[in-house]
Design a protein around this motif. Sequence first.
Motif, PDB file in Angstrom:
ATOM      1  N   PRO A 155      18.560  33.168  70.880  1.00 55.01           N
ATOM      2  CA  PRO A 155      18.784  33.658  72.245  1.00 55.01           C
ATOM      3  C   PRO A 155      17.678  33.178  73.184  1.00 55.01           C
ATOM      4  CG  PRO A 155      19.006  35.430  70.627  1.00 55.01           C
ATOM      5  CD  PRO A 155      18.429  34.261  69.900  1.00 55.01           C
ATOM      6  N   LEU A 156      18.035  33.020  74.449  1.00 58.25           N
ATOM      7  CA  LEU A 156      17.071  32.578  75.446  1.00 58.25           C
ATOM      8  C   LEU A 156      16.125  33.719  75.808  1.00 58.25           C
ATOM      9  CD1 LEU A 156      16.267  30.256  77.385  1.00 58.25           C
ATOM     10  CD2 LEU A 156      17.754  31.336  79.087  1.00 58.25           C
ATOM     11  N   CYS A 157      14.852  33.398  75.955  1.00 56.32           N
ATOM     12  CA  CYS A 157      13.877  34.355  76.450  1.00 56.32           C
ATOM     13  C   CYS A 157      13.001  33.661  77.481  1.00 56.32           C
ATOM     14  CB  CYS A 157      13.041  34.950  75.317  1.00 56.32           C
ATOM     15  SG  CYS A 157      12.249  33.744  74.243  1.00 56.32           S
ATOM     16  N   THR A 158      12.122  34.402  78.122  1.00 56.64           N
ATOM     17  CA  THR A 158      11.296  33.815  79.169  1.00 56.64           C
ATOM     18  C   THR A 158      10.247  32.875  78.568  1.00 56.64           C
ATOM     19  OG1 THR A 158       9.606  35.544  79.149  1.00 56.64           O
ATOM     20  CG2 THR A 158      11.554  35.908  80.549  1.00 56.64           C
ATOM     21  N   PHE A 159       9.610  32.100  79.438  1.00 60.72           N
ATOM     22  CA  PHE A 159       8.621  31.140  78.968  1.00 60.72           C
ATOM     23  C   PHE A 159       7.477  31.841  78.237  1.00 60.72           C
ATOM     24  CE2 PHE A 159       4.709  28.700  79.537  1.00 60.72           C
ATOM     25  CZ  PHE A 159       5.076  27.494  78.942  1.00 60.72           C
ATOM     26  N   ARG A 160       6.994  32.951  78.774  1.00 59.24           N
ATOM     27  CA  ARG A 160       5.884  33.653  78.114  1.00 59.24           C
ATOM     28  C   ARG A 160       6.325  34.260  76.784  1.00 59.24           C
ATOM     29  NH1 ARG A 160       1.722  36.131  82.544  1.00 59.24           N
ATOM     30  NH2 ARG A 160       2.076  34.609  84.181  1.00 59.24           N
ATOM     31  N   GLU A 161       7.540  34.757  76.733  1.00 58.65           N
ATOM     32  CA  GLU A 161       8.057  35.274  75.463  1.00 58.65           C
ATOM     33  C   GLU A 161       8.219  34.149  74.452  1.00 58.65           C
ATOM     34  OE1 GLU A 161      10.704  38.990  77.277  1.00 58.65           O
ATOM     35  OE2 GLU A 161      11.595  37.008  77.016  1.00 58.65           O
ATOM     36  N   THR A 162       8.642  32.992  74.926  1.00 59.18           N
ATOM     37  CA  THR A 162       8.773  31.832  74.053  1.00 59.18           C
ATOM     38  C   THR A 162       7.418  31.425  73.490  1.00 59.18           C
ATOM     39  OG1 THR A 162      10.678  31.016  75.295  1.00 59.18           O
ATOM     40  CG2 THR A 162       9.517  29.422  73.932  1.00 59.18           C
ATOM     41  N   ALA A 163       6.387  31.433  74.344  1.00 62.45           N
ATOM     42  CA  ALA A 163       5.043  31.085  73.882  1.00 62.45           C
ATOM     43  C   ALA A 163       4.580  32.053  72.805  1.00 62.45           C
ATOM     44  CB  ALA A 163       4.076  31.082  75.057  1.00 62.45           C
ATOM     45  N   ARG A 164       4.913  33.309  72.953  1.00 60.07           N
ATOM     46  CA  ARG A 164       4.541  34.298  71.933  1.00 60.07           C
ATOM     47  C   ARG A 164       5.287  34.021  70.629  1.00 60.07           C
ATOM     48  NH1 ARG A 164       1.675  38.908  71.892  1.00 60.07           N
ATOM     49  NH2 ARG A 164       2.284  40.518  70.400  1.00 60.07           N
ATOM     50  N   THR A 165       6.532  33.598  70.724  1.00 58.72           N
ATOM     51  CA  THR A 165       7.286  33.214  69.534  1.00 58.72           C
ATOM     52  C   THR A 165       6.621  32.039  68.832  1.00 58.72           C
ATOM     53  OG1 THR A 165       9.384  34.000  70.442  1.00 58.72           O
ATOM     54  CG2 THR A 165       9.505  32.329  68.714  1.00 58.72           C
ATOM     55  N   LEU A 166       6.205  31.038  69.619  1.00 60.66           N
ATOM     56  CA  LEU A 166       5.555  29.865  69.040  1.00 60.66           C
ATOM     57  C   LEU A 166       4.192  30.213  68.451  1.00 60.66           C
ATOM     58  CD1 LEU A 166       6.533  27.258  71.757  1.00 60.66           C
ATOM     59  CD2 LEU A 166       7.388  27.375  69.415  1.00 60.66           C
ATOM     60  N   ALA A 167       3.598  31.288  68.918  1.00 61.68           N
ATOM     61  CA  ALA A 167       2.350  31.766  68.321  1.00 61.68           C
ATOM     62  C   ALA A 167       2.587  32.468  66.997  1.00 61.68           C
ATOM     63  CB  ALA A 167       1.635  32.709  69.290  1.00 61.68           C
ATOM     64  N   GLY A 168       3.844  32.752  66.680  1.00 57.81           N
ATOM     65  CA  GLY A 168       4.175  33.390  65.413  1.00 57.81           C
ATOM     66  C   GLY A 168       4.186  34.899  65.471  1.00 57.81           C
ATOM     67  N   LEU A 169       4.385  35.459  66.682  1.00 57.29           N
ATOM     68  CA  LEU A 169       4.303  36.908  66.835  1.00 57.29           C
ATOM     69  C   LEU A 169       5.635  37.555  67.203  1.00 57.29           C
ATOM     70  CD1 LEU A 169       0.903  37.073  68.742  1.00 57.29           C
ATOM     71  CD2 LEU A 169       1.318  37.692  66.355  1.00 57.29           C
ATOM     72  N   SER A 170       6.712  36.800  67.131  1.00 61.33           N
ATOM     73  CA  SER A 170       8.002  37.376  67.479  1.00 61.33           C
ATOM     74  C   SER A 170       8.699  37.919  66.243  1.00 61.33           C
ATOM     75  CB  SER A 170       8.883  36.316  68.140  1.00 61.33           C
ATOM     76  OG  SER A 170       9.130  35.274  67.218  1.00 61.33           O
ATOM     77  N   ASP A 171       9.842  38.553  66.460  1.00 65.21           N
ATOM     78  CA  ASP A 171      10.632  39.101  65.367  1.00 65.21           C
ATOM     79  C   ASP A 171      11.176  37.955  64.513  1.00 65.21           C
ATOM     80  OD1 ASP A 171      12.394  40.323  63.660  1.00 65.21           O
ATOM     81  OD2 ASP A 171      13.512  41.389  65.212  1.00 65.21           O
ATOM     82  N   PRO A 172      10.809  37.870  63.241  1.00 68.37           N
ATOM     83  CA  PRO A 172      11.272  36.748  62.415  1.00 68.37           C
ATOM     84  C   PRO A 172      12.752  36.825  62.068  1.00 68.37           C
ATOM     85  CG  PRO A 172      10.087  38.332  61.062  1.00 68.37           C
ATOM     86  CD  PRO A 172       9.950  38.801  62.495  1.00 68.37           C
ATOM     87  N   HIS A 173      13.417  37.925  62.395  1.00 67.84           N
ATOM     88  CA  HIS A 173      14.808  38.100  62.020  1.00 67.84           C
ATOM     89  C   HIS A 173      15.772  37.813  63.163  1.00 67.84           C
ATOM     90  CE1 HIS A 173      13.323  39.785  58.318  1.00 67.84           C
ATOM     91  NE2 HIS A 173      12.649  40.701  58.961  1.00 67.84           N
TER      92      HIS A 173
END
Length: 243
Positions: free
Chosen positions: A193-211
Motif C-alpha cells: 500500500p502507498l504511504c507518505t514519503f516519511r512513512e516510506t523512509a521509516r519502512t526503509l529503516a526497517g521499522l515498519s510492520d513486517p506483515h
Amino acid sequence: MSGVFLELGQRPDEAGPPIHGPAAYPEEVTARLTADAEQITARYPDARSALLPLLHLVQSEDGFLTPAGIRFCATLLGLTDAEVTAVATFYSMYRRTPTGDYLVGVCTNTLCAIMGGDAILDALRDHLDIDAGETTPDGRVTLEHIECNAACDYAPVVMVNWEFYDNQTPSSARDLVDGLRAGTPPAPTRGAPLCTFRETARTLAGLSDPHVPGGAPGAATLAGLREARERGMSAPDKAGRFA
C-alpha cells in the motif's frame, strides 16, 4: 518497498545541492530517534553497518537529510560528519532538499521513453507548474526525473514513494497527482500500500510492520518464464548441463 531493488549511486554530474537545515535536534527528538536507532543497530554485528538504515530513519524525521540528521548518525556510530556525508551524498534515495508527502518519479529511460515517458514528464511539469526536482507549494508532491524504475515490462511507469503505477499515460498521470494532492491517492498497481514519503523512509529503516502485504509478480513480468516452460526450456545445472 516493492520498487526498490538497490540504491544506485549518482553520476558525477548529479552532485546535487549541499545538505542544509537545522544543525541539531531538540532533546526529545534525539531521545525518540535514539530508541528507534537502538532497534536498528541491534541487528548488526558491527554498528557501523547500520548507517544506511539510520540515514533513512533521520530522513523519516525531516523529510530529507539535514545537518542534524548527519550529526545524529555520526555521533551514534562513532563516525565523523564527513564520513556520514560521503555516504549520504552518494546514494540518490537520500534527499538533500525538502520533499513533499509524495515523491513522484517519472522514468524516461529507453523503453519508458519509447512508450511515452517524456510526454508524461512534460505533462506533469505543466500540470503541477513545477520542474523536476521541485515541490508543489502545498508540499504534497515532489516531481523527480528517474533514469530507470526497473519496471520495463510495464512501461511507461511512474513511481510514487517507490511504489509502482504501471502503464501510465499523460492523462492517467495527471489524475494520479490530482488524487495525491486531494488526499485520495489511488492504490499502486502492484506491491505494498502507498504511504507518505516519511512513512516510506521509516519502512526503509526497517521499522515498519513486517506483515504489510506486498504483491505477486504480474503477468508481463512472468511472460519469459511462461514461454520457456511452454517450450520445454530450462537453465543449465551447476555442471553446465541442461535438463
